[in-house]
Design a protein around this motif. Structure first.
Motif, mmCIF file in Angstrom:
data_model
loop_
_atom_site.group_PDB
_atom_site.id
_atom_site.type_symbol
_atom_site.label_atom_id
_atom_site.label_comp_id
_atom_site.label_asym_id
_atom_site.label_seq_id
_atom_site.Cartn_x
_atom_site.Cartn_y
_atom_site.Cartn_z
ATOM 1 N N VAL A 168 0.840 -1.251 0.011
ATOM 2 C CA VAL A 168 0.102 -0.087 0.072
ATOM 3 C C VAL A 168 1.165 1.240 -0.126
ATOM 4 O O VAL A 168 0.755 2.134 -0.627
ATOM 5 N N ASN A 169 1.901 1.318 0.664
ATOM 6 C CA ASN A 169 2.953 2.424 0.920
ATOM 7 C C ASN A 169 3.450 2.666 -0.642
ATOM 8 O O ASN A 169 3.731 3.857 -1.037
ATOM 9 N N ALA A 170 4.053 1.459 -1.164
ATOM 10 C CA ALA A 170 4.536 1.657 -2.302
ATOM 11 C C ALA A 170 3.691 2.491 -3.383
ATOM 12 O O ALA A 170 3.991 3.208 -4.181
ATOM 13 N N ILE A 171 2.457 1.710 -3.574
ATOM 14 C CA ILE A 171 1.482 2.701 -4.659
ATOM 15 C C ILE A 171 1.336 4.098 -3.879
ATOM 16 O O ILE A 171 1.228 4.834 -4.740
ATOM 17 N N ALA A 172 1.026 4.342 -2.780
ATOM 18 C CA ALA A 172 0.653 5.631 -2.052
ATOM 19 C C ALA A 172 2.067 6.744 -2.554
ATOM 20 O O ALA A 172 1.728 7.633 -2.948
ATOM 21 N N ILE A 173 3.179 6.254 -2.304
ATOM 22 C CA ILE A 173 4.206 6.849 -2.407
ATOM 23 C C ILE A 173 4.596 7.183 -4.076
ATOM 24 O O ILE A 173 4.969 8.310 -4.365
ATOM 25 N N ALA A 174 4.184 6.116 -4.913
ATOM 26 C CA ALA A 174 4.227 6.378 -6.261
ATOM 27 C C ALA A 174 3.329 7.303 -6.684
ATOM 28 O O ALA A 174 3.566 8.425 -7.526
ATOM 29 N N GLY A 175 2.068 7.264 -6.413
ATOM 30 C CA GLY A 175 1.062 8.449 -6.613
ATOM 31 C C GLY A 175 1.274 9.698 -6.244
ATOM 32 O O GLY A 175 1.162 10.728 -6.977
ATOM 33 N N MET A 176 1.964 9.760 -4.912
ATOM 34 C CA MET A 176 2.294 10.985 -4.525
ATOM 35 C C MET A 176 3.333 11.550 -5.215
ATOM 36 O O MET A 176 3.369 12.938 -5.296
ATOM 37 N N MET A 177 4.321 10.879 -5.624
ATOM 38 C CA MET A 177 5.735 11.251 -6.103
ATOM 39 C C MET A 177 5.186 11.956 -7.514
ATOM 40 O O MET A 177 5.596 13.010 -8.060
ATOM 41 N N PHE A 178 4.374 11.201 -8.316
ATOM 42 C CA PHE A 178 4.182 11.475 -9.787
ATOM 43 C C PHE A 178 3.273 12.602 -9.864
ATOM 44 O O PHE A 178 3.321 13.616 -10.571
ATOM 45 N N SER A 179 2.359 12.633 -8.868
ATOM 46 C CA SER A 179 1.462 14.070 -8.749
ATOM 47 C C SER A 179 2.313 15.072 -8.495
ATOM 48 O O SER A 179 2.132 16.173 -8.623
ATOM 49 N N GLY A 180 2.985 14.827 -7.316
ATOM 50 C CA GLY A 180 3.833 16.022 -6.698
ATOM 51 C C GLY A 180 4.736 16.595 -7.755
ATOM 52 O O GLY A 180 4.820 17.909 -8.068
ATOM 53 N N TRP A 181 5.374 15.759 -8.655
ATOM 54 C CA TRP A 181 5.993 16.488 -9.933
ATOM 55 C C TRP A 181 5.297 17.448 -10.722
ATOM 56 O O TRP A 181 5.838 18.326 -11.110
ATOM 57 N N ARG A 182 3.912 16.903 -10.947
ATOM 58 C CA ARG A 182 3.100 17.983 -11.992
ATOM 59 C C ARG A 182 3.029 19.044 -11.016
ATOM 60 O O ARG A 182 2.848 20.108 -11.489
ATOM 61 N N ILE A 183 2.811 19.041 -9.692
ATOM 62 C CA ILE A 183 2.294 20.182 -8.922
ATOM 63 C C ILE A 183 3.532 21.079 -8.914
ATOM 64 O O ILE A 183 3.518 22.280 -9.251
ATOM 65 N N TYR A 184 4.891 20.592 -8.925
ATOM 66 C CA TYR A 184 6.313 21.235 -8.723
ATOM 67 C C TYR A 184 6.099 22.128 -10.141
ATOM 68 O O TYR A 184 6.558 23.194 -10.249
ATOM 69 N N ASN A 185 5.871 21.465 -11.111
ATOM 70 C CA ASN A 185 5.929 22.111 -12.569
ATOM 71 C C ASN A 185 5.156 23.449 -12.744
ATOM 72 O O ASN A 185 5.582 24.120 -13.313
ATOM 73 N N PHE A 237 13.468 25.227 -9.088
ATOM 74 C CA PHE A 237 14.643 25.185 -9.735
ATOM 75 C C PHE A 237 14.462 25.485 -11.285
ATOM 76 O O PHE A 237 13.241 25.617 -11.807
ATOM 77 N N GLY A 238 15.588 25.624 -12.100
ATOM 78 C CA GLY A 238 15.632 25.837 -13.448
ATOM 79 C C GLY A 238 15.199 24.584 -14.231
ATOM 80 O O GLY A 238 15.884 24.480 -15.199
ATOM 81 N N PHE A 239 14.312 23.605 -13.813
ATOM 82 C CA PHE A 239 14.047 22.601 -14.803
ATOM 83 C C PHE A 239 12.697 22.245 -14.208
ATOM 84 O O PHE A 239 11.954 22.492 -13.267
ATOM 85 N N SER A 240 11.850 21.383 -14.994
ATOM 86 C CA SER A 240 10.495 20.780 -14.957
ATOM 87 C C SER A 240 10.687 19.247 -15.039
ATOM 88 O O SER A 240 11.370 18.841 -15.772
ATOM 89 N N PHE A 241 9.648 18.566 -14.513
ATOM 90 C CA PHE A 241 9.560 17.031 -14.794
ATOM 91 C C PHE A 241 8.982 16.883 -16.163
ATOM 92 O O PHE A 241 7.922 17.400 -16.307
ATOM 93 N N PRO A 242 9.423 16.157 -16.966
ATOM 94 C CA PRO A 242 8.689 15.695 -18.088
ATOM 95 C C PRO A 242 7.157 15.296 -17.669
ATOM 96 O O PRO A 242 7.019 14.364 -16.912
ATOM 97 N N ALA A 243 6.061 15.756 -18.619
ATOM 98 C CA ALA A 243 4.725 15.654 -18.472
ATOM 99 C C ALA A 243 4.491 14.173 -18.241
ATOM 100 O O ALA A 243 3.597 13.674 -17.551
ATOM 101 N N GLU A 244 5.129 13.331 -19.332
ATOM 102 C CA GLU A 244 5.073 12.063 -19.484
ATOM 103 C C GLU A 244 5.073 10.770 -18.064
ATOM 104 O O GLU A 244 4.349 9.956 -17.852
#
Length: 199
Positions: free
Chosen positions: A20-37, A42-49
């Motif tokens: 459950v933790n693995a799924i939740a962390i993956a979901g938070m990380m990938f959605s967090g990258w979109r929020i960061y963008n 910093f001077g970079f963004s995560f690829p939308a893909e």
């Protein structure tokens, strides 16, 4: 021999919490990258893909949904880990001398994993560090989520912008842990079997 084979390495509750933790962390990380963008530090963004949510509003919804899954799961994990004595058995005793020796072995690629029921000092340090990272992510995340309601916590962390940096660096360290963890699983595949079937 059959007795050793039937020995439980990871109890059912721990395996459930792990996945459950693995799924939740993956979901938070990938959605967090979109929020960061939406407002990069910093001077970079995560690829939308490799982000989740499609747009800022969708990413926030995913992030908050996974946040509750992670908080509930972490509460179960920490509670059962303390009550069952799992943390005491797995993470203690600690030894600086053993840590130094195990780090040397790890850097040479010779760290032993003969007994999967026993954590070496590198594992103790890594898993204990992940728990601390999780606490850092939760505290800084609370400030980013409800800055006014958690104004005292915001000030303790150095302000809203400081909380953003803390959140980012804790996330980066968590991502690094995940990569190393997956590499270790590839090097010692029976650790994956133990986390799937318990032995």
């Amino acid at each position: 021999m059959s007795r050793m084979r039937s020995k439980t390495i990871h109890p059912l509750w721990l395996r459930c919490c792990h996945w459950v933790n693995a799924i939740a962390i993956a979901g938070m990380m990938f959605s967090g990258w979109r929020i960061y963008n939406a407002s990069p530090l910093f001077g970079f963004s995560f690829p939308a893909e490799i982000t989740l949510g499609g747009w800022l509003g969708g990413a926030l919804q995913w992030h908050f949904a996974m946040m509750w899954v992670l908080v509930i799961n972490a509460t179960v994990y920490l509670s059962l880990g303390i009550i069952s004595g799992h943390f005491k058995r797995k993470f203690f005793p600690l030894s600086l001398c053993e840590l130094f020796n195990d780090l040397q072995q790890a850097l040479r690629g010779k760290l032993q994993h003969a007994d999967l029921s026993h954590y070496n000092m590198v594992q103790k340090l890594a898993y204990g560090g992940v728990i601390l990272l999780g606490i850092g992510l939760v505290l800084s995340g609370l400030v980013l989520w409800k800055s006014v309601q958690f104004s005292l916590l915001r000030e303790l962390l150095g302000g809203y912008e400081a909380a953003r940096y803390i959140h980012f660096f804790c996330m980066s360290a968590m991502a690094l842990f995940v990569v190393i963890h997956l590499l270790m699983v590839l090097l010692v595949p029976r650790t994956l079997l133990a986390m799937l079937r318990g032995r």
